[in-house]
Design a protein around this motif. Sequence first.
Motif, short mmCIF file in Angstrom:
data_model
loop_
_atom_site.label_atom_id
_atom_site.label_comp_id
_atom_site.label_asym_id
_atom_site.label_seq_id
_atom_site.Cartn_x
_atom_site.Cartn_y
_atom_site.Cartn_z
N GLN A 1 0.29 12.49 -9.36
CA GLN A 1 -0.33 13.67 -8.98
C GLN A 1 0.90 14.78 -8.91
O GLN A 1 0.25 16.15 -9.44
N GLU A 2 1.78 14.73 -8.59
CA GLU A 2 2.95 15.73 -8.56
C GLU A 2 3.37 16.20 -9.74
O GLU A 2 3.22 17.39 -10.10
N ALA A 3 3.43 15.20 -10.63
CA ALA A 3 3.75 15.43 -12.07
C ALA A 3 2.88 16.45 -12.87
O ALA A 3 3.20 16.89 -13.85
N ARG A 4 1.64 16.07 -12.45
CA ARG A 4 0.47 16.74 -13.09
C ARG A 4 0.24 18.32 -12.76
O ARG A 4 -0.43 18.89 -13.32
N MET A 5 0.65 18.60 -11.57
CA MET A 5 0.37 20.02 -11.05
C MET A 5 0.97 20.84 -11.97
O MET A 5 2.05 20.97 -12.46
N GLY A 6 0.01 21.84 -12.17
CA GLY A 6 0.39 23.05 -12.97
C GLY A 6 0.24 23.03 -14.55
O GLY A 6 0.76 23.66 -15.52
N LYS A 7 -0.04 21.84 -14.81
CA LYS A 7 -0.24 21.30 -16.41
C LYS A 7 -1.70 21.60 -16.83
O LYS A 7 -2.67 21.08 -15.95
N SER A 8 -2.13 21.79 -17.77
CA SER A 8 -3.31 21.77 -18.44
C SER A 8 -3.72 20.62 -18.82
O SER A 8 -3.15 19.52 -19.00
N GLU A 9 -5.22 20.52 -18.92
CA GLU A 9 -5.70 19.17 -19.27
C GLU A 9 -5.18 18.49 -20.82
O GLU A 9 -4.95 17.41 -20.87
N ASP A 10 -4.96 19.46 -21.76
CA ASP A 10 -4.37 18.97 -22.83
C ASP A 10 -3.12 18.45 -22.73
O ASP A 10 -2.75 17.56 -23.57
N GLN A 11 -2.02 19.01 -22.05
CA GLN A 11 -0.95 18.39 -21.69
C GLN A 11 -1.02 17.11 -21.04
O GLN A 11 -0.15 16.16 -21.41
N ILE A 12 -1.74 16.95 -20.29
CA ILE A 12 -2.04 15.64 -19.50
C ILE A 12 -2.76 14.74 -20.13
O ILE A 12 -2.17 13.64 -20.12
N LYS A 13 -3.80 14.94 -21.25
CA LYS A 13 -4.06 14.05 -21.98
C LYS A 13 -3.11 13.48 -23.30
O LYS A 13 -3.38 12.36 -23.76
N LYS A 14 -2.10 14.37 -23.71
CA LYS A 14 -1.15 13.89 -24.48
C LYS A 14 -0.25 12.76 -23.87
O LYS A 14 0.12 12.00 -24.75
N GLN B 1 1.01 -1.21 -0.07
CA GLN B 1 0.00 0.07 0.20
C GLN B 1 0.90 1.19 -0.08
O GLN B 1 0.72 2.25 -0.67
N ARG B 2 1.98 1.30 0.82
CA ARG B 2 2.90 2.39 0.68
C ARG B 2 3.46 2.65 -0.61
O ARG B 2 3.34 3.87 -1.05
N ARG B 3 3.72 1.59 -1.25
CA ARG B 3 4.41 1.95 -2.81
C ARG B 3 3.40 2.44 -3.51
O ARG B 3 3.61 3.34 -4.43
N ALA B 4 2.17 1.73 -3.45
CA ALA B 4 1.22 2.43 -4.43
C ALA B 4 0.76 3.81 -4.08
O ALA B 4 0.44 4.61 -4.98
N ASN B 5 0.82 4.25 -2.82
CA ASN B 5 0.59 5.43 -2.30
C ASN B 5 1.54 6.51 -3.00
O ASN B 5 1.39 7.58 -3.52
N LEU B 6 2.89 5.99 -2.77
CA LEU B 6 3.99 6.88 -3.32
C LEU B 6 3.86 7.08 -4.74
O LEU B 6 4.12 8.11 -5.33
N LYS B 7 3.55 5.99 -5.51
CA LYS B 7 3.50 6.09 -6.99
C LYS B 7 2.34 7.18 -7.35
O LYS B 7 2.46 7.78 -8.35
N PHE B 8 0.99 6.96 -6.75
CA PHE B 8 0.18 7.81 -7.05
C PHE B 8 0.59 9.22 -6.74
O PHE B 8 0.08 10.23 -7.41
N ALA B 9 1.10 9.47 -5.46
CA ALA B 9 1.50 10.80 -5.15
C ALA B 9 2.57 11.52 -6.19
O ALA B 9 2.30 12.68 -6.49
N LYS B 10 3.41 10.68 -6.54
CA LYS B 10 4.20 11.02 -7.72
C LYS B 10 3.45 11.38 -8.89
O LYS B 10 3.93 12.34 -9.33
#
Length: 67
Positions: A18-31, A7-16
Amino acid sequence: MAQTPQQRRANLKFAKDQEARMGKSEDQIKKRVKEAPKSPISPIWFILLGFVVFGGLLFEVMSRIFL
């Protein structure tokens, strides 16, 4: 209740992620396209299985025709 190591590994992966998505638009995320899932059976085993199945079928048909 304490987290398991899995669970800890899965939570760290999810947090990483989410952090990579911060500050990006939806178009950049969908690409960002995820890789297609791989087949659980390798192509070599698939070919071998096909050879055994269809080869056996071919020999069975030939034996019924000629005997």
